[in-house]
Design an enzyme around this catalytic site. Structure first.
Site, PDB file in Angstrom:
ATOM      1  N   ASP A  31      41.422  48.007  38.555  1.00  0.00           N
ATOM      2  CA  ASP A  31      41.859  48.791  37.404  1.00  0.00           C
ATOM      3  C   ASP A  31      42.746  47.943  36.508  1.00  0.00           C
ATOM      4  OD1 ASP A  31      40.537  51.005  38.320  1.00  0.00           O
ATOM      5  OD2 ASP A  31      42.320  51.987  39.145  1.00  0.00           O
ATOM      6  N   ARG A  32      42.748  48.287  35.237  1.00  0.00           N
ATOM      7  CA  ARG A  32      43.546  47.535  34.261  1.00  0.00           C
ATOM      8  C   ARG A  32      45.024  47.479  34.650  1.00  0.00           C
ATOM      9  NH1 ARG A  32      43.741  48.792  27.702  1.00  0.00           N
ATOM     10  NH2 ARG A  32      45.094  47.029  27.156  1.00  0.00           N
TER      11      ARG A  32
END
Length: 319
Positions: free
Chosen positions: A149-150
């Site tokens: 995930d970012r």
């Protein structure tokens, strides 16, 4: 062509391209997409449908897999000249150069900084993979083996050869890659709660935002947890993935009643405020280690990524 149309360049002659070892096993449609930048997908599939693309002089379908030594006939195609996407700035280049935790001629492991998406899309022009490709133009093949995930930092694997990509993804499918994360959760995680095994279902809102929930009709999902350190209102835990579902650790922690610190989507607002006062400005989830077999080898590679300062400093405040 009007003044507003993008300029075009014509590839005026037929190209005969031999498939290399690194391209062995690649679908012909993906092979063409990588070589005809700026050509719409619909145009590429039309070329295949009409038989204008040939492999070893024969017609092929989009899903046909190529083999090393095959000769692909690529017809003349007009390609739109698109504005070049700006490459990574000097600061990001320096950060990524300092973030390499393992590298050989087949595999690259990066300690990804939080806030950097793994790839462009959804309004993001430049992600980790685009940045690394721009920094290493001589590297003809570079692909993500898995995702982060970012807002998650830590170890992420990339393959520098197609054969390595196939090997590592096969290892992951067969649960032979160990992925461990360090997370800070709300409250006192019970020492005897060592595994969360509940199915997860991913939903996408009209806005495009992804929401994951525990659901009986979801996909099987399991995470192992162990306590690393206790604090007055929080517990530092190690989470080992048995499956790799979207937002898995975050939702399993929430299900257990111990949401992640700094998690704005699945977390606890009051606890997040408490952690912000301790200096936490992001979600506390870090991919701390990877263990995997090197391609075509029995040699096991184990890599670790230390907690970044923006996570380590709030921990010191809790002490």
């Amino acid at each position: 062509m009007t003044d507003n149309d993008p300029p075009k360049k014509a590839n005026s002659s037929v190209r005969l391209v031999e498939v290399t070892e690194d391209q062995d096993g690649q679908r012909v449609d993906n092979f063409l997409l990588s070589r005809l930048k700026g050509v719409p997908k619909s145009r590429i599939y039309r070329l295949l449908r009409k038989g204008e693309v040939r492999v070893n002089k024969g017609r092929v379908k989009p899903e046909t897999r190529l083999s090393c030594g095959d000769v692909v006939r690529i017809p003349p195609v007009r390609v739109s000249e698109r504005p070049a996407i700006a490459g990574p700035g000097v600061g990001l280049q320096k950060l990524l150069q300092q973030s390499v935790v393992y590298e050989d001629d087949r595999v690259l492991v990066i300690n990804k900084p939080a806030g950097l998406a793994v790839h462009g899309g959804s309004g993001i022009n430049l992600g980790l993979i685009e940045s690394l490709r721009a920094m290493h133009p001589q590297q003809h093949f570079l692909e993500l083996v898995h995702r982060l995930d970012r807002d998650t930092s830590g170890c992420i694997m990339l393959a520098k050869k197609r054969s390595a990509l196939r090997w590592l993804q096969d290892e992951m499918r067969n649960h032979r890659v160990t992925k461990e994360y360090t997370a800070l959760v709300k409250g006192r995680w019970p020492a005897d709660r060592r595994r969360i095994d509940v199915p997860l279902r991913k939903n996408e809102l009209k806005s495009g935002e992804r929401i994951v929930k525990v659901s009986a009709d979801g996909k099987a999902s399991a995470t192992q947890f162990s306590v690393l350190q206790r604090f007055q209102r929080a517990t530092l835990v190690k989470a080992r993935l048995e499956t790799g579902r979207t937002h898995q650790i975050r939702v399993h922690s929430q299900f257990a009643g111990h949401p992640l610190a700094g998690d704005s989507k699945y977390g606890d607002e009051e606890f997040n405020l408490y952690m912000k006062q301790a200096g936490l400005e992001r979600m506390f989830l870090h991919a701390s280690s990877l263990k995997f077999r090197l391609p075509d080898s029995e040699q096991v590679c184990a890599v670790e990524a230390e907690l970044p300062p923006e996570l380590a400093t709030p921990l010191e405040q809790l002490k």
